[in-house]
Design an enzyme around this catalytic site. Structure first.
Site, PDB file in Angstrom:
ATOM      1  CD  GLU A  70      -4.855  -7.964   2.030  1.00 10.26           C
ATOM      2  OE1 GLU A  70      -5.692  -7.273   2.654  1.00 10.26           O
ATOM      3  OE2 GLU A  70      -3.652  -7.638   1.925  1.00 10.26           O
ATOM      4  CD  GLU A  81      -2.805  -1.212   2.429  1.00  7.63           C
ATOM      5  OE1 GLU A  81      -2.698  -0.302   3.274  1.00  7.63           O
ATOM      6  OE2 GLU A  81      -3.601  -2.164   2.539  1.00  7.63           O
TER       7      GLU A  81
END
Length: 431
Positions: free
Chosen positions: A345, A213
């Site tokens: 995810e 991220e």
């Protein structure tokens, strides 16, 4: 069960007899006994009805002819699931994993903020950080014993990172170290972690999310002239990797990880992982970041698409068929950059329980996996899919982080780990 309920109800009502007046103890006791017996019978009847309904629902499920991971293997990708230190100690959960998955990802235990030990780091003789692997090793041991691969998640992530890691003497109140010192700490940390798992559990960790991220959602969290949008802030909190090391910390992390992997197992793949990877303009910024990492040599082997799909904390925006198209386009976009793609995810969000919405979610799951199978039949960019929204959790409060990230009815398993129709829809999609 009936006897216990009857005794409990009788005892509860009997307590009130002390204050009862105007009635004989015998009459009250008789009435109480009749009421308790009636309530217990009603309770048992209700419980029997619920069990009957549950068995009827199970009976309607199709026969499972093969594990999920075998169905996925025909299309060229692993089938993964999330695990934690708590769930790895629960046999019902580990049995579920062993039956249908050949890849696992630890929810938190492999992250730096879980591994780093401040007190031991402060006493370190060489000035380098010290880690505690006790919980992570339990997960790695389970994987090793059952022939299941691990996605190492994650080496470098600015979120929740303890500020003392960047300070002199590893003290929260100390001054920030200089860039060169921080680079040495980071290289040492990455080398130690990668080496630890490969030496103690050879071949189990088949890839690492090196950086997580790092690309900002908006220009308010990165330098305006940075086309890669490397984040300087996260919700107002500084990205200390960026501030202390510099804007090239992402590339450096991959260099350190490649060096560490080459020492112990050159086959370990290195990934960049992020959310909203299928949405523009973030998709394009991530593409430029991967290109910059691999400019001089191929350091990044793949892109991890987190796969949280739908409205964040609300039903509006969930199960939008256009998201499936955007996801497929993104897989091809990243694959065309010369890297593998993992869905890391996956959580196909759903916040409502009613039958109509449940049916939509079942259809959406099937269509999503049809897309994954079809996309890989064309280009074989996709090599692993991991589901993090694995089980329903109806008791989650709306303020809970997991409620917003997954939704209480996102799973392919019920909260009791029994298979939902979504599970069988995946099998159908991958036939």
């Amino acid at each position: 069960m009936k006897r216990i309920t009857l005794i409990t109800l009788t005892f509860f009502v009997a307590i009130t007899l002390i204050s009862c007046k105007g009635k004989s103890e015998k009459t009250v006791a008789q009435n109480t006994q009749q009421e308790a017996t009636g309530m217990a019978a009603a309770f048992m009847k209700s419980a029997e009805k619920s069990q009957a309904e549950e068995k009827a629902a199970e009976a309607e499920m199709p026969e499972q002819k093969e594990p999920l991971y075998e169905a996925a293997a025909r299309h060229g990708f692993k089938m993964g699931a999330v695990i934690s230190y708590q769930t790895v100690q629960k046999s019902a959960y580990t049995d579920m994993i062993k039956a249908d998955f050949n890849s696992i990802t630890a929810s938190n235990e492999f992250k730096a903020y879980s591994l780093l030990n401040q007190q031991l780091s402060m006493k370190s003789e060489n000035g380098m950080p010290v880690m505690n692997y006790s919980q992570a090793d339990k997960i790695a041991q389970f994987a090793q014993e059952n022939g299941i691969g691990i996605r190492g998640h994650v080496l470098v992530w600015d979120a929740y990172m303890p500020v003392w890691f960047f300070k002199e003497g590893y003290s929260k109140d100390g001054a920030f170290v200089d860039s060169d010192t921080m680079k040495k700490r980071l290289e040492y940390y990455i080398d130690e972690v990668v080496s630890h798992f490969e030496i103690n559990f050879p071949g189990v960790v088949y890839c690492w999310d090196v950086v997580n991220e790092a690309v900002a959602d908006g220009l308010n969290e990165c330098k305006a002239d940075d086309e890669r949008r490397v984040r300087t802030l996260r919700g107002g909190t500084p990205n200390y990797f960026y501030d202390v090391i510099g804007p090239d910390y992402v590339e450096l992390a991959f260099k350190y990880a490649r060096k560490a992997a080459n020492k112990v197992n050159p086959d370990i793949k290195l990934f960049y992982n992020d959310y909203n990877t299928f949405l523009s303009p973030k998709r394009e910024a991530i593409g430029k970041l991967i290109t910059s990492i691999n400019k001089k040599e191929k350091l990044c082997d793949g892109l991890g698409m987190q796969g949280y799909v739908g409205g964040y904390g609300q039903q509006a925006g969930c199960m939008n068929s256009n998201d499936i198209n955007l996801f497929k386009n993104a897989i091809n976009f990243y694959g065309n950059l010369g890297v593998e793609v993992h869905v890391t995810e996956l959580a196909l969000r759903n916040y409502e329980k009613d039958p109509a919405t449940a049916a939509r979610h079942e259809n959406f799951y099937e269509n999503f996996f049809k897309m994954l199978g079809a996309a890989n039949n064309e280009n074989t960019y996709l090599t692993s899919v991991s589901i993090w929204g694995l089980t329903d959790n109806p008791s989650l409060p709306k303020t809970d982080y997991s409620y917003k990230m997954n939704g209480p009815y996102c799973g392919i398993f019920h909260y009791n780990l029994k298979k939902k129709p979504e599970f069988f829809r995946i099998l159908k999609a991958l036939e």
